[in-house]
Design a protein around this motif. Structure first.
Motif, PDB file in Angstrom:
ATOM      1  N   UNK A  53      -0.572 -16.944   3.246  1.00  0.00           N
ATOM      2  CA  UNK A  53       0.732 -17.201   3.857  1.00  0.00           C
ATOM      3  C   UNK A  53       0.998 -16.268   5.032  1.00  0.00           C
ATOM      4  N   UNK A  54       0.404 -15.078   5.006  1.00  0.00           N
ATOM      5  CA  UNK A  54       0.586 -14.106   6.086  1.00  0.00           C
ATOM      6  C   UNK A  54      -0.688 -13.893   6.886  1.00  0.00           C
ATOM      7  N   UNK A  55      -1.740 -14.639   6.529  1.00  0.00           N
ATOM      8  CA  UNK A  55      -3.034 -14.563   7.213  1.00  0.00           C
ATOM      9  C   UNK A  55      -3.554 -13.129   7.256  1.00  0.00           C
ATOM     10  N   UNK A  56      -3.450 -12.426   6.124  1.00  0.00           N
ATOM     11  CA  UNK A  56      -3.935 -11.049   6.071  1.00  0.00           C
ATOM     12  C   UNK A  56      -4.447 -10.734   4.680  1.00  0.00           C
ATOM     13  N   UNK A  57      -4.843  -9.491   4.488  1.00  0.00           N
ATOM     14  CA  UNK A  57      -5.164  -8.953   3.172  1.00  0.00           C
ATOM     15  C   UNK A  57      -4.183  -7.822   2.880  1.00  0.00           C
ATOM     16  N   UNK A  58      -3.939  -7.580   1.593  1.00  0.00           N
ATOM     17  CA  UNK A  58      -2.976  -6.568   1.170  1.00  0.00           C
ATOM     18  C   UNK A  58      -3.662  -5.595   0.217  1.00  0.00           C
ATOM     19  N   UNK A  59      -3.541  -4.312   0.497  1.00  0.00           N
ATOM     20  CA  UNK A  59      -4.060  -3.278  -0.404  1.00  0.00           C
ATOM     21  C   UNK A  59      -2.982  -2.235  -0.608  1.00  0.00           C
ATOM     22  N   UNK A  60      -2.406  -2.236  -1.796  1.00  0.00           N
ATOM     23  CA  UNK A  60      -1.350  -1.303  -2.130  1.00  0.00           C
ATOM     24  C   UNK A  60      -1.907  -0.223  -3.053  1.00  0.00           C
ATOM     25  N   UNK A  61      -2.036   0.996  -2.526  1.00  0.00           N
ATOM     26  CA  UNK A  61      -2.475   2.143  -3.322  1.00  0.00           C
ATOM     27  C   UNK A  61      -1.246   2.648  -4.075  1.00  0.00           C
ATOM     28  N   UNK A  97       8.805   1.579  -4.329  1.00  0.00           N
ATOM     29  CA  UNK A  97       8.920   1.903  -2.900  1.00  0.00           C
ATOM     30  C   UNK A  97       7.548   1.707  -2.266  1.00  0.00           C
ATOM     31  N   UNK A  98       7.488   0.898  -1.211  1.00  0.00           N
ATOM     32  CA  UNK A  98       6.215   0.583  -0.560  1.00  0.00           C
ATOM     33  C   UNK A  98       6.308   0.893   0.927  1.00  0.00           C
ATOM     34  N   UNK A  99       5.633   1.960   1.351  1.00  0.00           N
ATOM     35  CA  UNK A  99       5.556   2.301   2.769  1.00  0.00           C
ATOM     36  C   UNK A  99       4.398   1.542   3.402  1.00  0.00           C
ATOM     37  N   UNK A 100       4.690   0.668   4.363  1.00  0.00           N
ATOM     38  CA  UNK A 100       3.701  -0.288   4.862  1.00  0.00           C
ATOM     39  C   UNK A 100       3.215   0.055   6.260  1.00  0.00           C
ATOM     40  N   UNK A 101       1.899   0.121   6.395  1.00  0.00           N
ATOM     41  CA  UNK A 101       1.257   0.300   7.687  1.00  0.00           C
ATOM     42  C   UNK A 101       0.066  -0.652   7.782  1.00  0.00           C
ATOM     43  N   UNK A 102      -0.500  -0.744   8.969  1.00  0.00           N
ATOM     44  CA  UNK A 102      -1.669  -1.589   9.177  1.00  0.00           C
ATOM     45  C   UNK A 102      -2.904  -0.706   9.290  1.00  0.00           C
ATOM     46  N   UNK A 103      -3.937  -1.041   8.509  1.00  0.00           N
ATOM     47  CA  UNK A 103      -5.169  -0.264   8.555  1.00  0.00           C
ATOM     48  C   UNK A 103      -5.814  -0.374   9.937  1.00  0.00           C
ATOM     49  N   UNK A 155      -5.349  -5.878   7.644  1.00  0.00           N
ATOM     50  CA  UNK A 155      -5.199  -5.323   6.303  1.00  0.00           C
ATOM     51  C   UNK A 155      -3.898  -4.530   6.227  1.00  0.00           C
ATOM     52  N   UNK A 156      -2.964  -5.024   5.404  1.00  0.00           N
ATOM     53  CA  UNK A 156      -1.732  -4.282   5.139  1.00  0.00           C
ATOM     54  C   UNK A 156      -2.039  -3.167   4.150  1.00  0.00           C
ATOM     55  N   UNK A 157      -1.757  -1.939   4.563  1.00  0.00           N
ATOM     56  CA  UNK A 157      -2.037  -0.767   3.745  1.00  0.00           C
ATOM     57  C   UNK A 157      -0.715  -0.217   3.230  1.00  0.00           C
ATOM     58  N   UNK A 158      -0.518  -0.320   1.931  1.00  0.00           N
ATOM     59  CA  UNK A 158       0.756   0.091   1.346  1.00  0.00           C
ATOM     60  C   UNK A 158       0.630   1.354   0.515  1.00  0.00           C
TER      61      UNK A 158
END
Length: 246
Positions: free
Chosen positions: A114-122, A220-226, A235-238
């Motif tokens: 849906x967002x045409x990306x990958x998500x990785x939440x550490x 709480x999810x601080x979101x940046x792009x790898x 890649x969304x890096x959370x």
């Protein structure tokens, strides 16, 4: 009729895409005591307020950091379970001594079409054992993480939670931080879809502040792009932390 169905499907997809994703580690307590010496926890991936789950593959890593120093690998302790009807993982842990215990999982990136990306939440959660959890505002050395400025356990509902978003060990200025309540019993409802996920922007030093109005678990999810894409996609890096308000 076909046009109506397609329109309805499009609206449903747009609404689903609007909800924030969260890696989740939810323990059954944030403080180990003489009366409760073990902690049970569940790892999952979901839209926590709306209680819509996604599949969480077995993480690439799952470990505990003891007193911000010693790491203990816990990946082999995970047992398959279901959360919100989707694959998740559970485990139990008994601290061997008083201190601070930070549990962390690093997931396999999740493909979000849906967002045409990958998500990785550490994702991490911090447990106090026997009232000896000190130095809780110390980084544990993750690629990205939220370092709490408010003690991440033993809080009242209505307290302010404040943290610093770090990326590669440095403050990440003006990071967008998404906030959601784990609506486990579905007792809460949002007046509008825009109020399901709260958002704050960290300041120039990576610091954000949020008041948690209800008792329960808050993510709480601080979101940046790898810097590097993953399999040809952004890649969304959370950096995710979960905190209980009592």
């Amino acid at each position: 009729m076909k046009k109506c169905l397609l329109t309805g499907l499009f609206v449903l997809l747009m609404v689903s895409a609007a909800f924030a994703h969260f890696g989740m580690i939810i323990p059954d307590t944030d403080m180990v005591t003489q009366e409760k010496k073990s902690v049970d926890m569940v790892l999952s991936f979901s839209h926590p307020f709306e209680m819509v789950g996604m599949t969480l593959e077995k993480p690439e890593a799952f470990f505990v950091v003891i007193d911000n120093d010693k790491r203990e690998d816990l990946l082999g302790t995970l047992q398959a379970t279901k959360v919100m009807g989707n694959q998740a993982w559970s485990t139990s842990y008994t601290p061997k001594r008083p201190g601070l215990y930070g549990f962390v999982f690093n997931p396999v990136p999740y493909k979000e079409d849906a967002e045409n990306n990958y998500i990785r939440h550490i994702t991490k959660v911090v447990i106090d054992a026997y009232g000896e959890g000190e130095e809780w505002n110390t980084p544990v050395g993750l690629e990205t993480e939220i370092v709490p400025l408010t003690r991440p356990f033993g809080n009242y509902a209505g307290n302010v939670f404040q943290g610093i978003v770090l990326l590669n060990g440095k403050p990440a200025p003006y990071t967008r931080v998404e906030v959601e309540y784990y609506n486990k019993d579905k007792k809460r409802s949002a007046p509008t879809d825009r109020m399901v996920t709260q958002e704050v922007i960290a300041d120039g030093q990576g610091v954000f502040t949020f008041v948690c109005p209800w008792k329960g678990w808050w993510g709480f999810a601080g979101l940046n792009t790898a810097e590097k894409p993953y399999k040809g996609r952004e890649l969304e890096l959370g950096a995710v932390i979960w905190v209980e308000m009592r």
